[in-house]
Design a protein around this motif. Structure first.
Motif: not given
Length: 384
Positions: A40-54, A90-93
């Motif tokens: 998620a580093a360097g990605a937009g906040p939307y992706m960061m939120a998605d990764v953290n939520e998943g 892994a697949s979600a990431f």
């Protein structure tokens, strides 16, 4: 990722035996959290939120599953519910990262790849799987370019998770290809293609540029680690070519596996470690008859032990299997009243496919052989 399946197996074993698994689970969680944060580093906040939520949702579900694990319930069924989380994470990431580059959809394979309740090695319901995959997957390609799903896992009709056997992701690819009428399948490995031996064990390996389905099926059956043994049949049934390529050198040729004729192949050397040699003798010195063999085979099937080599004499019968302490002891409990049993563990099984005198001499020199067997094209031996 990494050795996540092994790590989750360890967590499950601790939970099943009523031991404290918090530390082992914490290490799995810390590893995945580090990966999630780096992705998620360097990605937009939307992706960061998605990764953290998943990440959070997956580990909450895993912890809830572990809380229900009990030695009073079926071991293999509970194993599948826990160990499958490595693929889900892994697949979600990967899906989140790809979606940052191109339209991508994550797909939960468990409701679509239908199996029976043969835990840890689910048998595919091909008709139900094909119907669900074609109705659920094909329309999604009108919305996105890429679909990411899991290997190794499936599900029963009532929604419980199953697995297809260790290293079963290649088999999943073949199931999807068969059901979706794919043009081809590519499997990406850390080697240059299908080799005649594991380069970690044999330094002078040879790559097969192309090879037939039949030859590859036999190599996989004997334990060649590049391809899961069940992968080839569904592909051969629909004449779907399989390419094995290296993610370290994507432009390299790799190996093409298809319906072809080729000249004699270089001998293939296949090594399986952690083997157990079991010997059964009749207690009254009677011959090992077909009736005795039927009893032994039935017990082996009940204990879910697969035979890698078998050999019989007048009053004894020996088999070499992958060692599982729990399953071997289950087998002994089933047979000890009828047979005298002996077994050795910590052994290695070598197979030479398309052997010649030089290849046999090379591999057997200096080794103590406990069992050996040869046919027209295959030489096998078990040693310490």
């Amino acid at each position: 990722m990494g050795k996540t399946t092994n790590a989750l197996e360890n967590v499950f074993e601790l939970a099943y035996n009523g031991k404290d698994y918090a530390g082992a689970l914490g290490r799995v969680k810390a590893f995945h959290r580090e990966v999630a944060e780096s992705l998620a580093a360097g990605a937009g906040p939307y992706m960061m939120a998605d990764v953290n939520e998943g990440f959070r949702d997956a580990f909450e579900a895993l912890e809830a599953q572990l809380a229900t694990v009990s030695a009073l319930r079926d071991y293999d069924e509970q194993y599948d519910q826990v160990v499958s989380y490595g693929e889900l994470l892994a697949s979600a990431f990967v899906a989140h990262v790809l979606n940052d580059l191109r339209p991508t959809r994550w797909l939960d394979c468990r409701p679509l790849l239908r199996t029976d309740e043969n835990w840890r090695e689910g048998l595919v319901d091909w008709q139900a799987t094909e119907e669900s995959l074609r109705s659920e997957v094909l329309p999604r390609f009108q919305e996105v370019q890429t679909i990411v799903t899991q290997g190794f896992v499936g599900g029963t009709a009532d929604g419980r998770t199953t697995t297809l056997g260790r290293e079963g992701s290649d088999y999943t690819a073949a199931i999807l290809a068969y059901c979706l009428r794919a043009e081809s399948v590519t499997i990406w490995k850390d080697v240059a293609g299908l080799l005649n031996a594991d380069p970690k064990t044999f330094p002078d390996t040879v790559r097969y540029p192309e090879i037939s389905y039949r030859e590859t099926i036999e190599m996989a059956y004997y334990g060649a680690s590049v391809i899961h043994p069940k992968t080839l049949k569904p592909l051969a049934d629909r004449n779907i070519p399989l390419r094995v390529k290296s993610f370290l050198d994507p432009a390299a040729e790799g190996t093409l596996i298809h319906d072809c004729q080729h000249p004699p192949l270089a001998p293939a050397f296949i090594r399986k470690t952690d083997q157990c040699l079991l010997s059964f003798s009749s207690k009254d010195f009677s011959f090992i008859s077909e009736e005795n063999l039927a009893v032994i085979f039935g017990a082996l099937a009940q204990a879910k032990l697969k035979i890698n080599v078998m050999q019989n004499s007048a009053i004894s019968f020996s088999v070499c299997v992958d060692f599982s302490e729990r399953r071997v002891h289950q087998l002994l409990d089933l047979l000890r009243e009828q047979f005298t049993l002996h077994y050795n563990t910590g052994l290695t099984l070598f197979t030479i496919k398309n052997y010649d005198a030089a290849s046999v001499a090379r591999l057997t020199e200096g080794r103590r052989l406990l069992l050996e067997q040869r046919t027209r094209g295959t030489f096998q031996f078990v040693c310490q």
